[in-house]
Design an enzyme around this catalytic site. Structure first.
Site, PDB file in Angstrom:
ATOM      1  N   ARG A 163       0.204  -6.441  11.477  1.00  0.00           N
ATOM      2  CA  ARG A 163       0.362  -7.073  10.173  1.00  0.00           C
ATOM      3  C   ARG A 163      -0.716  -6.629   9.197  1.00  0.00           C
ATOM      4  NH1 ARG A 163       3.665 -11.862  10.841  1.00  0.00           N
ATOM      5  NH2 ARG A 163       2.724 -12.853   9.037  1.00  0.00           N
TER       6      ARG A 163
ATOM      7  N   GLU B 224       0.114   6.287   2.018  1.00  0.00           N
ATOM      8  CA  GLU B 224      -0.197   5.205   2.944  1.00  0.00           C
ATOM      9  C   GLU B 224      -1.101   5.671   4.084  1.00  0.00           C
ATOM     10  OE1 GLU B 224       3.386   2.017   3.294  1.00  0.00           O
ATOM     11  OE2 GLU B 224       3.820   4.010   4.072  1.00  0.00           O
TER      12      GLU B 224
ATOM     13  N   ASN C 250      -2.619 -18.266   6.265  1.00  0.00           N
ATOM     14  CA  ASN C 250      -1.975 -17.060   5.740  1.00  0.00           C
ATOM     15  C   ASN C 250      -1.367 -17.429   4.399  1.00  0.00           C
ATOM     16  OD1 ASN C 250      -0.580 -14.699   5.254  1.00  0.00           O
ATOM     17  ND2 ASN C 250       1.056 -15.115   6.713  1.00  0.00           N
TER      18      ASN C 250
ATOM     19  N   LYS D  82       4.673   7.633   2.033  1.00  0.00           N
ATOM     20  CA  LYS D  82       4.126   7.759   3.388  1.00  0.00           C
ATOM     21  C   LYS D  82       2.810   8.545   3.391  1.00  0.00           C
ATOM     22  CE  LYS D  82       6.906   5.634   6.210  1.00  0.00           C
ATOM     23  NZ  LYS D  82       7.229   4.651   5.167  1.00  0.00           N
TER      24      LYS D  82
ATOM     25  N   CYS E 115      -1.877 -11.990   7.068  1.00  0.00           N
ATOM     26  CA  CYS E 115      -2.756 -12.576   8.062  1.00  0.00           C
ATOM     27  C   CYS E 115      -1.959 -13.066   9.269  1.00  0.00           C
ATOM     28  CB  CYS E 115      -3.515 -13.752   7.456  1.00  0.00           C
ATOM     29  SG  CYS E 115      -4.395 -13.361   5.938  1.00  0.00           S
TER      30      CYS E 115
ATOM     31  N   LYS F 204       1.483  -5.024   7.253  1.00  0.00           N
ATOM     32  CA  LYS F 204       2.851  -4.732   7.649  1.00  0.00           C
ATOM     33  C   LYS F 204       3.838  -5.629   6.914  1.00  0.00           C
ATOM     34  CE  LYS F 204       6.116  -2.899  10.206  1.00  0.00           C
ATOM     35  NZ  LYS F 204       6.525  -1.507   9.937  1.00  0.00           N
TER      36      LYS F 204
ATOM     37  N   TRP G 143      -6.470 -10.695   6.251  1.00  0.00           N
ATOM     38  CA  TRP G 143      -6.311  -9.625   5.267  1.00  0.00           C
ATOM     39  C   TRP G 143      -6.829 -10.187   3.957  1.00  0.00           C
ATOM     40  CZ3 TRP G 143      -3.564  -8.339   0.748  1.00  0.00           C
ATOM     41  CH2 TRP G 143      -3.407  -6.960   0.495  1.00  0.00           C
TER      42      TRP G 143
END
Length: 608
Positions: A27, A487, A98, A484, A2, A603, A74
């Site tokens: 993020r 993701e 957060n 990857k 967050c 992130k 998030w």
């Protein structure tokens, strides 16, 4: 995770809060909101989804105050929704958060005893109710926060705004980062310097357990025992200009193409180019001449960088390496001896599990090294020696340039460790360092293969599953390729050591299964090709990533070949990471996914 922003300003803060939150999009988030004081009253705007939704809400119903807090969420407790979006308000208190409050069920039961009725499913709302209860009992805002903070178990960064208090913000951190920004007649809170970059470059980072009281002209900081403390003010090198995509469609594309430049910057810090020698600042703190084991721990792509480093340290320095993902390392009570060296890798320097593993090793007497991209981060501040990557801000959630810069630093470290331990001669060191000096040029050549990668990615976008194979340092790259692809494109993918193919994964292969084989023409190329032939015999769709010699020897076994420049063995993992990144990027673009902010991902994972 967050993102948090707080502003005590001279002008309307709502647009500034949203601007700062846009710099925290990297993020990861699923809702956003702001709270502003207007004539002493708390007013909120919250929306599920992207910040453009919050922008639209503020256009419909503007907020005109000069004091406020903002947040990108998030989801942890409670799904993504407007009712769960921050800020949360209880009475005279608005809060953004957060982290995770682990004892939130206990706190929820408590607030219900004094008649509070939660409006959301979040843990954060409990904090607002607890602080508001203290205000109702006659406490001042700072007294109320000081009373509540010790009762919160878990990780948190918090920022509080109070009705009727136009010149007051209070923030606190435990486990999650929070910084104070110093302005001219203004003060700020932010999750990191990037959020504050449009407003100030004067930053004070709160330390673990700190909480701070801001007015427009002052900051008071207290430690976990409520004792006043002084924390250093520093100048941040982050600038607002760095947050621009330039001519690229996505931040990830920009960051892939920045790699020749940032690899050059990073290597120049650790190499004496004229003497062809490793020259790592602070390497004496590692004690490579004395230790019998190196401990490495990290998460995600940083962990994969550590896996590559294990091959390098064991080959070039003959130093045994124990490596584990930090979320496992922190709990399995690994024996750590006094004087050992432990190395922790993190782009953000705030990864919760990695930080906890660092502290475990430090408590047990180990010396601590950190490979980080943010020198002001918590991991960097708590390490004995910092090996900084000079990647610049990385906005795309999927790590690209930070990963290759981590590899560059770790390669030089391994070479210098070998020289210190006497396992490499001066001539061998010069040869290896000479190869590393050529990395930026090799990266430029690798990026020229993008047209080929883009072409084959169109067909990959139709796949449901994929397999990545490699041997030696290419095995970690196979793991990275699979990670990857998962993701970015949401295609299920697995990375395997090529020699393990016959021990299970070969059962999955059919004409619909793309199989990526990462195989530069090295000492084990023939072994990898034999595994590739086993795939071909079962109708697998092979994509071979190799050099010209490898392509020639493969014949027509592979359906698609990405031909890379011929590079020395130590350089291969760095350079072969680029086509792996480009494959995932272009496949995701063709599939229409959100490349820079994939669903459900953040992130910087600053909670457990």
């Amino acid at each position: 995770m967050c993102g948090i922003v707080g502003i005590l300003g001279q002008t309307e803060v709502a647009p500034r809060l949203v601007d700062a939150l846009k710099r925290l999009e990297y993020r990861g988030y699923d809702s956003a909101g702001v709270a502003v004081l207007i004539d002493g009253k708390l007013e909120r705007r919250r929306e599920e989804g992207k910040l453009r939704n919050l922008d639209a809400a503020l256009e419909r119903l503007p907020l005109a105050g000069t004091s406020g807090i903002g947040h990108t969420r998030w989801a942890t407790h409670g799904g993504p929704s407007t009712r769960n979006a921050h800020p949360h308000v209880a009475g005279r208190v608005a809060v953004v958060h957060n982290g995770i409050i682990e004892n939130y069920l206990e706190l929820r039961a408590e607030i219900e005893t004094f008649g509070a009725v939660p409006e959301s499913d979040t843990d954060t709302e409990m904090v607002a109710h607890l602080v508001n209860r203290q205000l109702e009992l006659g406490k001042t805002p700072r007294e109320a926060v000081a009373e509540v903070l010790p009762r919160l178990h878990g990780a948190f960064a918090l920022a509080f705004l109070f009705a009727g208090e136009e010149d007051l913000l209070i923030g606190a951190r435990k486990g999650s980062p929070l910084a104070v920004g110093h302005g001219d007649g203004e003060m700020f809170f932010g999750s990191d310097a990037i959020a504050l970059s449009p407003f100030t470059d004067r930053i004070t980072y709160l330390e673990e357990g700190d909480w701070a009281v801001l007015t427009r002209s002052s900051v008071e900081i207290f430690d976990a025992a409520n004792a006043p403390v002084t924390r250093a003010e520093s100048r941040s090198s982050v600038t607002a200009a760095l947050m621009d995509k330039g001519n690229y469609r996505h931040f990830m594309a920009k960051e892939i193409h920045e790699q020749p430049e940032v690899l050059g910057h990073t290597l120049s810090r650790y190499i004496d180019f004229g003497a062809r020698k490793a020259a790592v600042p602070g390497i004496e703190h590692a004690g490579f001449d004395k230790i019998n084991r190196l401990i490495i721990s990290a998460c995600g792509t940083a962990y994969i960088a550590g896996l590559v480093a294990k091959y390098w340290f064991e080959k070039y320095a003959r130093l045994p390496v124990e490596i584990d993902v930090a979320s496992e390392f922190r709990y399995r009570e690994t024996p750590v001896s006094d004087g050992e060296f432990a190395l922790f890798i993190s782009q953000s320097g705030e990864t919760a599990d990695t930080l906890a593993s660092l502290r475990y090793c430090k408590e047990n007497g180990a010396r601590i090294g950190a490979v980080v991209n943010v020198p002001e981060s918590t991991i960097a501040r708590e390490a004995d020696v910092v090996f900084q990557t000079i990647a610049g801000p990385e906005i795309g959630v999927a790590s690209t340039k930070a990963f290759t810069c981590q590899l560059a630093v770790l390669a030089v470290l391994a070479v210098q460790a070998g020289r210190i331990r006497g396992t490499l001669s001066a001539e061998q060191e010069a040869s290896l360092i000479g190869a590393l000096t050529e990395v930026p040029g090799y990266a430029v050549q690798a990026l020229k293969r993008e047209v080929d990668v883009e072409r084959l990615s169109q067909s990959l976008a139709k796949a449901s599953n994929a397999l990545y194979l490699g041997r030696g340092t290419n095995f970690p790259l196979a793991l990275e390729g699979a990670l990857k692809l998962k993701e970015l494109s949401y295609i299920h993918a697995e990375g395997y050591a090529a020699g393990e193919l016959k021990h299970g994964p070969i059962a999955l292969i059919d004409e619909n299964m793309p199989v990526f084989v990462i195989a530069p023409h090295d000492s084990i190329y023939a072994k990898t090709v034999s595994n590739m032939q086993e795939v071909a015999a079962r109708g697998g769709r092979i994509v071979l990533i190799t050099d010209a010699k490898g392509a020639a020897e493969s014949g027509d076994t592979a359906g698609n070949v990405v031909v890379m420049p011929d590079v020395p063995e130590i350089v291969a993992p760095i350079i072969y990471a680029l086509p792996v990144q480009m494959i995932s990027y272009h496949t995701a673009v063709f599939m229409g996914t959100d490349v820079d902010q994939p669903r459900n991902l953040a992130k910087s994972v600053t909670v457990e």
